[in-house]
Design an enzyme around this catalytic site. Sequence first.
Site, PDB file in Angstrom:
ATOM      1  N   GLY A 113      -9.589   5.096 -24.802  1.00  0.00           N
ATOM      2  CA  GLY A 113      -9.637   4.627 -23.420  1.00  0.00           C
ATOM      3  C   GLY A 113      -9.653   5.785 -22.451  1.00  0.00           C
ATOM      4  O   GLY A 113      -9.274   6.912 -22.781  1.00  0.00           O
ATOM      5  N   GLY A 115      -9.092   6.683 -18.026  1.00  0.00           N
ATOM      6  CA  GLY A 115      -8.548   6.206 -16.765  1.00  0.00           C
ATOM      7  C   GLY A 115      -8.473   7.325 -15.759  1.00  0.00           C
ATOM      8  O   GLY A 115      -9.025   8.418 -15.967  1.00  0.00           O
ATOM      9  N   PHE A 117      -5.922   9.018 -15.079  1.00  0.00           N
ATOM     10  CA  PHE A 117      -5.050  10.065 -15.597  1.00  0.00           C
ATOM     11  C   PHE A 117      -5.792  11.030 -16.512  1.00  0.00           C
ATOM     12  O   PHE A 117      -5.435  12.194 -16.640  1.00  0.00           O
ATOM     13  CB  PHE A 117      -3.897   9.435 -16.380  1.00  0.00           C
ATOM     14  CG  PHE A 117      -4.337   8.606 -17.553  1.00  0.00           C
ATOM     15  CD1 PHE A 117      -4.516   9.180 -18.804  1.00  0.00           C
ATOM     16  CD2 PHE A 117      -4.596   7.254 -17.401  1.00  0.00           C
ATOM     17  CE1 PHE A 117      -4.932   8.419 -19.883  1.00  0.00           C
ATOM     18  CE2 PHE A 117      -4.999   6.487 -18.478  1.00  0.00           C
ATOM     19  CZ  PHE A 117      -5.170   7.062 -19.719  1.00  0.00           C
ATOM     20  N   GLU A 119      -7.767  10.733 -20.581  1.00  0.00           N
ATOM     21  CA  GLU A 119      -8.273   9.938 -21.693  1.00  0.00           C
ATOM     22  C   GLU A 119      -7.264   9.918 -22.830  1.00  0.00           C
ATOM     23  O   GLU A 119      -6.378  10.771 -22.916  1.00  0.00           O
ATOM     24  CB  GLU A 119      -9.607  10.496 -22.191  1.00  0.00           C
ATOM     25  CG  GLU A 119      -9.522  11.910 -22.748  1.00  0.00           C
ATOM     26  CD  GLU A 119     -10.845  12.387 -23.309  1.00  0.00           C
ATOM     27  OE1 GLU A 119     -11.767  11.560 -23.409  1.00  0.00           O
ATOM     28  OE2 GLU A 119     -10.950  13.583 -23.654  1.00  0.00           O
ATOM     29  N   ASP A 224       6.417   0.480 -14.667  1.00  0.00           N
ATOM     30  CA  ASP A 224       4.995   0.119 -14.799  1.00  0.00           C
ATOM     31  C   ASP A 224       4.792  -0.826 -15.984  1.00  0.00           C
ATOM     32  O   ASP A 224       3.894  -0.632 -16.802  1.00  0.00           O
ATOM     33  CB  ASP A 224       4.144   1.378 -14.960  1.00  0.00           C
ATOM     34  CG  ASP A 224       2.659   1.106 -14.704  1.00  0.00           C
ATOM     35  OD1 ASP A 224       2.351   0.066 -14.078  1.00  0.00           O
ATOM     36  OD2 ASP A 224       1.824   1.918 -15.135  1.00  0.00           O
TER      37      ASP A 224
END
Length: 468
Positions: A113, A115, A117, A119, A224
Amino acid sequence: MNSVLSNIEKLDTYILRRNEYVAESKDEPNKLNTSRKLEVTTKKNQSNNKKRPPPINKARKSLPSIFRRAEENKDSAQIITPTGSKIIGSPLYKRSKSDSFFDHAFNFDKNLGKGSFGEVVAATCRSTSKKFAIKKIPFSKLSKDQYREAYGHMNIPCHPNIVRFHQAWIDKQILHIQLEMCDKSLAAYCHGIDWLEDKELWNVFLDILQGLGHLHNNFMLHNDIKPDNIFMTKNKVCKLGDFGLISDMRSEPINNSSNKHYQSEGDGKYCSKEAINGTLSIFSDIFSFGISILEVGTNIHLPSYGTGWEPIRKWEIPEEILEPMSDELRELVKQMMDKAPTRRPTCSELMKNHVVKEKLRIRKQEVEHIPSESQFQPISYLTTESPLGSRESSCSSIDFLDHFENAEKKTPFVSKLNFDLEDDEDEYEVFSPPRTPVKKSRYQQTMPEVSPPRKIQKLFQRKNLFDE
């Protein structure tokens, strides 16, 4: 008087010729001898006079700098420890090569994945052939508290319902976090289905309840919680992960209006009203946990903002949407999403509920029979020293007696020392003595008597201490 005048003449000469070499002559010590005469000339003639070029300064050889090692360390991979960072000392890593520590120690499998931030990739360790999930965060995307997630993992003791942390290191301006490899996230597992069945939903609730309770007992806030950050193993055991917004209640104030990092990175779908305003607590985690169970249990649409955001937090939800959930779990989720934070139950209070208590007992019995590779095996560090000695499993859990139980039982026999051997005899040619001594055997021969020297005999005779 004459001596005074001569000294004045010498002084004038030194002043006029201060840029010239002046010395006394050997023949006439009182007479000055110079290399050239003092004369008045023009600028043109002065420029024509050849001057001796200044000496060339030879460049000195550079000595080895004491800071050269520190400069080399900047480009080397460094492991993150609770007390700072250290150079990686793994035999798999060679600092002389340009490849990163990841390329030396792991084989890249696939991307899991990406994002904002960075990977997450799946990789296989070359020394143990085990698979790990490695999170890569470039320095350009790190905030001031850039090591928050790594240190958050280090401060959390191991728990079967929390994604296991192995190590973290910095290399090539990238922060690497090595984590336990799970099968998929809860959001990916629920993708394509309407909602989870009652049995699966209770298992998710009980697993995350234990993991979140473990966090809160260690004074840590997740901040979160959502289905994307809940991971499932192949045996469908749920684990809480992704500690990018984790905070320590002991070092950070609970009510902090400067939580801009959480306000900008937190997902508004699962945030409570007070968390949006910057007030973080265990009750904000409880709210996010409850609304996540509501989403996967009813397939309700959670808006990040807008007109539908407020009614959900006031529990103004149609009955037909809540119908898939059981009455007991629906009531618990309603309490967890109460608009008043102090009226929400804590994890310990939820575990004391009679329904939860009974289901938790059954769930623990089910998990005990599930083989958990990461739960019972020690952490496989690739470096020479462990960043967290307290996290390593105890040696009492290692069953090392299996190698001795199947061994053949024998009584060891130690042969006696043989003093009859000469220096030139081969000891391998002489057989060891039997257990039962044989009569008139050479092993029973007595040592010959040796008489002392005459001087000692006379000495003992005088003192009447020796009998012949």
